[in-house]
Design a protein around this motif. Structure first.
Motif, PDB file in Angstrom:
ATOM      1  N   CYS A 181       2.695  -3.351   7.359  1.00 60.83           N
ATOM      2  CA  CYS A 181       1.991  -3.294   6.722  1.00 60.83           C
ATOM      3  C   CYS A 181       1.338  -4.922   5.556  1.00 60.83           C
ATOM      4  CB  CYS A 181       2.365  -2.216   5.512  1.00 60.83           C
ATOM      5  SG  CYS A 181       0.695  -2.353   4.175  1.00 60.83           S
ATOM      6  N   VAL A 182       0.394  -5.788   6.113  1.00 58.68           N
ATOM      7  CA  VAL A 182      -0.365  -6.159   5.875  1.00 58.68           C
ATOM      8  C   VAL A 182      -0.907  -5.969   3.793  1.00 58.68           C
ATOM      9  CG1 VAL A 182      -0.011  -7.971   8.102  1.00 58.68           C
ATOM     10  CG2 VAL A 182      -1.839  -6.469   7.751  1.00 58.68           C
ATOM     11  N   GLU A 183      -0.960  -5.257   3.891  1.00 57.54           N
ATOM     12  CA  GLU A 183      -1.249  -5.169   2.548  1.00 57.54           C
ATOM     13  C   GLU A 183      -2.290  -5.910   2.803  1.00 57.54           C
ATOM     14  OE1 GLU A 183       0.093  -3.946   0.221  1.00 57.54           O
ATOM     15  OE2 GLU A 183       2.456  -3.779   0.387  1.00 57.54           O
ATOM     16  N   CYS A 184      -3.830  -5.415   3.484  1.00 58.53           N
ATOM     17  CA  CYS A 184      -4.994  -6.161   3.450  1.00 58.53           C
ATOM     18  C   CYS A 184      -6.283  -4.823   3.505  1.00 58.53           C
ATOM     19  CB  CYS A 184      -5.114  -6.191   5.006  1.00 58.53           C
ATOM     20  SG  CYS A 184      -5.129  -4.216   5.901  1.00 58.53           S
ATOM     21  N   ASN A 185      -5.711  -3.324   3.384  1.00 60.71           N
ATOM     22  CA  ASN A 185      -6.231  -3.043   1.894  1.00 60.71           C
ATOM     23  C   ASN A 185      -7.868  -2.812   2.657  1.00 60.71           C
ATOM     24  OD1 ASN A 185      -4.622  -2.657   0.339  1.00 60.71           O
ATOM     25  ND2 ASN A 185      -6.425  -3.647  -1.980  1.00 60.71           N
ATOM     26  N   VAL A 186      -7.599  -2.207   3.985  1.00 60.54           N
ATOM     27  CA  VAL A 186      -8.727  -1.734   4.638  1.00 60.54           C
ATOM     28  C   VAL A 186      -8.167  -0.475   4.707  1.00 60.54           C
ATOM     29  CG1 VAL A 186      -9.430  -1.522   7.203  1.00 60.54           C
ATOM     30  CG2 VAL A 186      -8.336  -3.709   6.173  1.00 60.54           C
ATOM     31  N   ALA A 206       0.235   0.174  11.093  1.00 62.24           N
ATOM     32  CA  ALA A 206       1.012   0.518  10.487  1.00 62.24           C
ATOM     33  C   ALA A 206       1.320   2.308   9.521  1.00 62.24           C
ATOM     34  CB  ALA A 206       0.860  -0.405   9.039  1.00 62.24           C
ATOM     35  N   ILE A 207       0.094   2.516   9.811  1.00 57.38           N
ATOM     36  CA  ILE A 207       0.619   4.043   9.420  1.00 57.38           C
ATOM     37  C   ILE A 207       0.527   5.535  10.799  1.00 57.38           C
ATOM     38  CG2 ILE A 207      -1.309   5.814   8.011  1.00 57.38           C
ATOM     39  CD1 ILE A 207      -2.723   3.893   7.947  1.00 57.38           C
ATOM     40  N   MET A 267       1.021  -1.698   0.191  1.00 60.10           N
ATOM     41  CA  MET A 267      -0.160  -0.431  -0.472  1.00 60.10           C
ATOM     42  C   MET A 267       1.112   1.760  -0.502  1.00 60.10           C
ATOM     43  SD  MET A 267      -2.731   1.041  -0.200  1.00 60.10           S
ATOM     44  CE  MET A 267      -3.761  -0.631   0.275  1.00 60.10           C
ATOM     45  N   CYS A 298      -6.014   1.067  10.234  1.00 59.41           N
ATOM     46  CA  CYS A 298      -5.179   0.535  10.045  1.00 59.41           C
ATOM     47  C   CYS A 298      -4.730  -0.902  11.027  1.00 59.41           C
ATOM     48  CB  CYS A 298      -3.941   0.624   9.287  1.00 59.41           C
ATOM     49  SG  CYS A 298      -2.191  -0.952   8.861  1.00 59.41           S
ATOM     50  N   PRO A 299      -5.883  -1.752  10.539  1.00 63.32           N
ATOM     51  CA  PRO A 299      -4.782  -3.455  12.186  1.00 63.32           C
ATOM     52  C   PRO A 299      -4.085  -3.676  12.118  1.00 63.32           C
ATOM     53  CG  PRO A 299      -5.752  -4.125   9.433  1.00 63.32           C
ATOM     54  CD  PRO A 299      -5.598  -2.165   9.567  1.00 63.32           C
ATOM     55  N   MET A 300      -2.673  -3.015  11.786  1.00 62.97           N
ATOM     56  CA  MET A 300      -1.831  -3.458  12.461  1.00 62.97           C
ATOM     57  C   MET A 300      -0.818  -2.151  12.470  1.00 62.97           C
ATOM     58  SD  MET A 300      -1.694  -6.591  11.746  1.00 62.97           S
ATOM     59  CE  MET A 300       0.371  -6.584  12.356  1.00 62.97           C
TER      60      MET A 300
HETATM   61  S1  SF4 Z   1      -2.400  -2.195   3.534  1.00 65.97           S
HETATM   62 FE1  SF4 Z   1      -3.409  -2.687   5.906  1.00 65.97          FE
HETATM   63  S2  SF4 Z   1      -2.125  -3.191   7.174  1.00 65.97           S
HETATM   64 FE2  SF4 Z   1      -1.307  -1.736   5.888  1.00 65.97          FE
HETATM   65  S3  SF4 Z   1      -1.215   0.474   5.580  1.00 65.97           S
HETATM   66 FE3  SF4 Z   1      -3.894  -0.261   4.987  1.00 65.97          FE
HETATM   67  S4  SF4 Z   1      -4.833  -0.611   6.476  1.00 65.97           S
HETATM   68 FE4  SF4 Z   1      -2.707  -1.003   7.108  1.00 65.97          FE
END
Ligand code: SF4
Ligand code: SF4
Length: 238
Positions: free
Chosen positions: A37-42, A22-23, A1, A18-20
């Motif tokens: 970042c786990v690339e979850c796209n949330v 990471a932001i 992302m 962001c569930p991790m």
């Molecule tokens: S893709 Fe998921 S883990 Fe990565 S920044 Fe966005 S919400 Fe966070």
């Protein structure tokens, strides 16, 4: 992302999504910690950003595994199933995969907020393999193994982080005790949360052989029964 720093207005609205975690903000711009970042796209799917600063492109392998394991809408190309496990783990067991006298086991790694690296999944898979389990061929973690006899995962994915992953396997019920002991041991080396599910077919008298064994071993469990309401036709013998 990615976040386009030219667009970001530093409103901080995306941070709690962001569930991790990471932001973060750096020099008045939102930045993403690529390692976390786990690339979850949330962040993107939530449409929280008022200026559409988020952009996603499927990363190249091995990083691509982050996205396919962490965004439940994405299909695994090998299994054609979206999400972490096989269809039967998510719905009803109607195909007879779990025979009498056998235990179906799922080891679920990670949760939102903590995630898991595949090096932890690898440790547990190798221990299970030493005890002779049969890994489920349609499970996406099985496709990451370089050797299904040893349970060893491909070295290039070990550092990849995902929201969660599930190992699925089968073994005869006589092995339950030794496998549970081995899991307790390896859990000390695992750097995330993981839970264990055990599945068995009820005996004709309605009793569950696993309950007796788990009680004897003093292992606490929470029963989660699934009922086939007739939407699928069972292939299994009753
Ligand atoms: S893709 Fe998921 S883990 Fe990565 S920044 Fe966005 S919400 Fe966070
Ligand atoms: S929501 Fe958009 S504009 Fe606001 S901090 Fe996040 S990336 Fe920047």
């Amino acid at each position: 992302m990615k976040i386009d720093p030219e667009l970001c207005i530093a409103c901080e609205a995306c941070l709690p999504y962001c569930p991790m975690a990471a932001i973060s903000m750096k020099d008045d711009v939102a930045v993403i910690d690529d390692d976390e970042c786990v690339e979850c796209n949330v962040c993107l799917k939530s449409k929280v950003c008022p200026v559409d600063a988020f952009a996603f492109e499927m990363p190249p392998y091995p990083r691509s595994v982050r996205h396919v394991f962490s965004d439940p809408r994405t299909e695994h190309k090998e299994t054609k199933i979206a999400g972490r496990g096989t269809e039967e783990m998510k719905t009803n067991e109607v195909t007879g995969r779990f025979k009498r006298g056998w235990v179906g086991m799922g080891c679920e790694f990670g949760r939102p907020g903590i995630g898991t690296r595949f090096r932890d999944v690898d440790k547990v898979a190798q221990v299970l393999a030493k005890h002779g389990v049969e890994f489920e061929s349609k499970n996406p973690v099985t496709f990451l193994m370089e050797n299904r006899k040893t349970g060893k995962l491909k070295p290039e994915v070990l550092n990849e982080k995902v929201l969660s992953a599930i190992i699925e396997c089968l073994y005869p019920i006589e092995k339950l005790e030794e496998i549970m002991k081995a899991l307790k041991e390896v859990a000390k080396e695992v750097d995330t949360v993981f839970s264990v599910e055990v599945i068995n077919r009820a005996d004709p008298d309605g009793s569950y052989p696993l309950r007796k064994k788990l009680d004897q071993m003093g292992i606490p469990y929470y029963i989660n029964g699934k009922q086939n309401v007739g939407l699928g036709r069972p292939k299994a013998d009753v």
